[in-house]
Write an enzyme that holds these catalytic residues in place. Sequence first.
Site, PDB file in Angstrom:
ATOM      1  N   ASP A  33      72.626  20.731 -14.158  1.00 34.36           N
ATOM      2  CA  ASP A  33      73.547  19.839 -13.466  1.00 34.36           C
ATOM      3  C   ASP A  33      74.319  20.544 -12.350  1.00 34.36           C
ATOM      4  O   ASP A  33      74.720  21.703 -12.495  1.00 34.36           O
ATOM      5  CB  ASP A  33      74.542  19.335 -14.533  1.00 34.36           C
ATOM      6  N   GLU A  77      69.506  19.949 -10.237  1.00 33.71           N
ATOM      7  CA  GLU A  77      70.174  18.918  -9.447  1.00 33.71           C
ATOM      8  C   GLU A  77      70.897  19.565  -8.278  1.00 33.71           C
ATOM      9  O   GLU A  77      71.866  20.299  -8.460  1.00 33.71           O
ATOM     10  CB  GLU A  77      71.188  18.132 -10.273  1.00 33.71           C
TER      11      GLU A  77
HETATM   12  C1  GLC Z   1      76.235  15.827 -11.689  1.00 32.77           C
HETATM   13  C2  GLC Z   1      75.987  14.667 -12.624  1.00 32.77           C
HETATM   14  C3  GLC Z   1      77.164  13.745 -12.539  1.00 32.77           C
HETATM   15  C4  GLC Z   1      78.400  14.482 -12.985  1.00 32.77           C
HETATM   16  C5  GLC Z   1      78.590  15.765 -12.184  1.00 32.77           C
HETATM   17  C6  GLC Z   1      79.592  16.670 -12.846  1.00 32.77           C
HETATM   18  O1  GLC Z   1      76.274  15.438 -10.365  1.00 32.77           O
HETATM   19  O2  GLC Z   1      74.777  14.041 -12.325  1.00 32.77           O
HETATM   20  O3  GLC Z   1      76.972  12.590 -13.303  1.00 32.77           O
HETATM   21  O4  GLC Z   1      79.521  13.677 -12.801  1.00 32.77           O
HETATM   22  O5  GLC Z   1      77.408  16.494 -12.055  1.00 32.77           O
HETATM   23  O6  GLC Z   1      79.060  17.286 -13.978  1.00 32.77           O
END
Ligand code: GLC
Length: 541
Positions: free
Chosen positions: A185, A258
């Site tokens: 993440d 991500e």
């Molecule tokens: C990423 C996740 C999101 C979350 C953020 C903080 O972007 O996909 O849902 O709020 O990280 O962890």
Amino acid sequence: MDSDGDGIGDLNGITSKLEYLKDLGVTAAWLSPIFKSPMVDFGYDISDFFDIQPEYGTLEDFRALIKKANELDLKIILDFVPNHSSDENEWFKKSVKREKGYEDYYVWHDGKVNAETGEREPPTNWLQYFRGSAWQWVEERQQYYLHQFAVQQPDLNYRNPDVVAQMKRVLRYWLNEGVAGFRCDALPPLFEVRPDVQGQYPDEVVSGATEDTEDRDYLTTTYIENQPETIDMVYQWREVLDDYQRIHGGNSSVLLIETYSPAWFTMQFYGNRSVDGAHLPFNFNLITVMEESGLSASNVQKAIDLWLQNMPAGRTANWVLGNHDKRRAASRHGKEHIDAMNMLVMILPGASVTYQGEELGMTDGQISWEDTVDPWGCNSNPEIYEKYTRDPARTPFQWTNGTNAGFSTGSKTWLPLAADYETINVATESETEHSHLKIYKSLVALRRSLKTLQNGSTKYAAITEDVFALKRSLSGDASLVYVSNFGTADVTINLEEFDKTLPASLQLLVRSLESNKKEGVGYATQDLLLSAGEALVLSTE
Ligand code: GLC
Ligand code: MG
């Protein structure tokens, strides 16, 4: 799927529906965070990385889920949230108290004194993703801590080797429980620039992107995102995974990353000639290019180019249409284009990622300000929350046209249902002859059975402003051709202009919901009528 009637989906609910995934033909599922959490950011604020959130179930429930998944030959991928913990995590509590070993677990700073007012101020002007300052003062410790997300999500300090080691323990712990890998993440904010010799951090400058001074886009993110150390950390995690397999045997596991970063940064996550990184840094181009400039054939081409022309040799591409942070694909691109988009994601070379419900064509829920629960929405105000809230894409999954769309037997679900659940749901779409769900399933079946889709070469072009065409071919096998009319008018196209080697007629394999054509019928390559919004997958055989 909620198994216990509290209106919240849970592990036993998922286990009871794994057969649905199997039946779809998908091979792996990623679960958003299931770890102990006060749920300020719906599990992305983790108070114990080694335990399960009670409303989702227990470790035993998780083991049962893995067992069932193994029986069905489905892989389960967990969300790894490295950038921050919850402020209720023991690590943070100890850090506040400067307990030995935890003093520098988070990014602490004294702040500055304003020369004119004499008052204490945050160390920099940095802004968090969820609106407002990225620094929070703690009376007890007499220092500020950094939080690139909500106040309750303090950033871990990756310049502390203990933190690095601790987070590797997290990976090994869940590998031991039989997971097939991790979706990592929020990578961009993992590291911030090093402070100068006086211990000061630089301010970001005004970006010009918005006038709203609370919005993260108000400033550049030069010093707080996309640092080189972040890439190296992913290489280290890959080593953890590979070492684990070397020691324990079994299958290799996967790393998904991500990052909404420019290509020069994103592509480094793959690794290079001497080191392996993530298997798949998510490719969000089909989301972000259209967010910026709308859906058109040339933008689809641009989104694909942006990935394929920048990806290092020997790596695998991937295609993502949606996730829990973005509007539903059917709402974002227009309902009439959901099949066209699902086809693209399935037919392009590489891995395909589907956010739950996109296979049904689920649309955004209408969530009022009063019902808003997403911290990003809640940190704004009733006038602008719709720009920020991520709740609309998170409404309960639609299983049936019955009470709570079959998601829960409770009296209330954690978010209200999207309005169209009576027609857009698994049961209804399984019964009707032609549906988004059935289209999706035939696409997955093609992917799994055709070598051309697995190994074939790829050619594509925007052949008009509205029509996009893509061909996959493998010598000795039939080629596949995808065409989609993203425009609002019917058009007749000559596909020979796209590819001279195509035969005079192409056989229809899959068609979008509103298409009047027939599977199995041959259509003239030189004279193909595409109605507005129509998308087709054809074969040269
Ligand atoms: C990423 C996740 C999101 C979350 C953020 C903080 O972007 O996909 O849902 O709020 O990280 O962890
Ligand atoms: Mg429940």
